[in-house]
Enzyme design. Structure first.
Site, mmCIF file in Angstrom:
data_model
loop_
_atom_site.group_PDB
_atom_site.id
_atom_site.type_symbol
_atom_site.label_atom_id
_atom_site.label_comp_id
_atom_site.label_asym_id
_atom_site.label_seq_id
_atom_site.Cartn_x
_atom_site.Cartn_y
_atom_site.Cartn_z
ATOM 1 N N SER A 155 44.473 46.097 43.274
ATOM 2 C CA SER A 155 44.825 46.618 44.593
ATOM 3 C C SER A 155 46.303 46.333 44.868
ATOM 4 O O SER A 155 47.171 46.704 44.080
ATOM 5 C CB SER A 155 43.908 45.987 45.645
ATOM 6 N N ASP A 319 35.897 54.224 43.699
ATOM 7 C CA ASP A 319 36.958 53.678 44.553
ATOM 8 C C ASP A 319 37.645 54.834 45.258
ATOM 9 O O ASP A 319 38.464 55.546 44.684
ATOM 10 C CB ASP A 319 37.958 52.893 43.700
ATOM 11 N N HIS A 352 36.112 50.119 45.932
ATOM 12 C CA HIS A 352 37.369 49.416 45.656
ATOM 13 C C HIS A 352 37.133 47.966 45.242
ATOM 14 O O HIS A 352 37.867 47.419 44.416
ATOM 15 C CB HIS A 352 38.265 49.476 46.897
#
Length: 379
Positions: A155, A319, A352
């Site tokens: 991320s 995601d 995610h």
């Protein structure tokens, strides 16, 4: 205490203080700042086996093992980092750093401003991914590490790894960019803005100087966390875990009746107790600002052209916050430059958050890639 198999064990955090001012992208600078970090494994004689792990929004330097001051506190990537794990600490010296502006020990809005003797609060400058990378580079200097065997993160941590590869290209052998993107989409910026608005409009926010009033904008933080958490989980995973299940005492009211409501409120309550609102505002802004292609007229390949590292880019099919299409943009730009880039798209149902979870295929990819790196740096 009984040792946990594959754990790095009890870990003491370390602190490094920097007297020299760090110039920031916003035009300001900060001096006398501290970075908190942890290390796992042993740095070899050549100092060639170091891996830097960059953290995401609400994580910290505590990547693996048990915190010495709280053994129940297990590192956020403990399933990834440790002896015999994908990031094998029997081969690598791993560093986790808490970013400047955070609320987990490094200098941030909750820290005391030496000029006033009071918490920085709203006066703490806005920091960027580039600022974090430059601060991390200074810590590497202090530790005597001129080049990392790998820099990795998921991320926002993946964005830092990407930034390292072009900001300090000679210092990165390999970069692992996981569940990331070359910049935020308009939709992602919108989610961040709604979350910030929840904090900024909380009556207890007091323009960021809530500490001086002895309060915290808990309501705003709770809403911000709920908004963010929804985006980290896939619809598939949410349906499987909660569906339309209701509590046994469900009635016609605005109390949490559906299990998903209870879950979000629980996560929000927990988050609001330990996270700082000013930190949340600044980290989400750093996410928004990150866009290396902006300096190259939108040409990502040109922006990434300074990179000399090899890359592993990983995405997850469900995601939707940082979709596989965004990872493929990075890969395509790297390949356009003739870079050595590998790509893995993992079919995972978790959304995610998949980059944090146990997935044998995902972990196998990382382990195999870093296994080759280990062979190179220990040859």
């Amino acid at each position: 205490m009984t040792p946990i198999p594959g754990s790095v064990g009890l870990i003491e955090a370390k602190t490094h203080r920097f007297a020299e001012a760090l110039p920031l992208q916003c035009g300001r600078s900060i001096a006398g700042y501290e970075l908190v970090y942890e290390t796992y494994g042993t740095l070899n004689a050549e100092r060639s086996n170091a891996i830097l792990v960059c953290h995401a929004l609400n994580a910290s330097h505590h990547v693996a093992g048990m915190a010495a001051d709280d053994p129940e506190n297990i590192g956020w990537w403990d399933n990834m980092v440790g002896p015999g794990k994908p990031v094998d600490t029997s081969k690598f010296f791993v560093i986790g750093v808490n970013n400047l502006g955070s609320c987990f020990g490094s200098t941030g809005p909750m820290s005391i401003d030496p000029a006033t003797g009071k918490p920085y609060g709203a006066s703490f400058p806005l920091v960027t991914v580039e600022d974090w990378v430059d601060a991390q580079a200074r810590l590497a200097d202090a530790l005597g590490i001129s080049r990392f065997a790998a820099i990795m993160g998921g991320s926002l941590g993946g964005m830092q790894a990407l930034c390292w590869s072009i900001r300090h290209p000679h210092r990165v052998r390999t970069a692992l960019v996981i569940a990331a993107a070359p910049n935020l989409s308009a939709q992602n910026i919108a989610f961040n803005e709604v979350a910030r608005a929840a904090i900024l409009t909380d009556p207890e926010f007091h323009d960021g100087d809530f500490a001086a009033h002895g309060v915290k904008p808990i309501r705003g933080l709770r809403v911000a966390r709920m908004i963010g958490h929804i985006t980290y989980i896939s619809d598939e995973q949410m349906a499987e875990k909660f569906g339309r299940q209701t509590r046994a005492d469900a009635k016609f009211s605005f109390a949490p009746e559906f299990q998903i409501e209870s879950y979000l409120r629980y996560q929000a309550d927990k988050f609001s107790q330990y996270f700082d609102a000013n930190t949340y505002l600044r980290i989400t802004k750093a996410l928004d600002y990150f866009d290396p292609a902006a300096a190259a007229n939108g040409n990502l390949a040109k922006a990434l052209s300074p990179a000399t590292a090899r890359f592993l880019v990983v995405s997850f099919t469900t995601d939707w916050r940082f979709s596989p299409a965004r990872s493929r943009e990075i890969v395509e730009a790297l390949l356009e430059n003739g870079a050595d880039a590998s790509y893995a798209e993992i079919a995972a149902p978790h959304g995610h958050d998949a980059f944090l979870l146990d997935d044998p295929r995902y972990h196998a990819v990382v382990a195999a890639y870093l296994g080759r790196v280990a062979d190179e740096v220990t040859a």
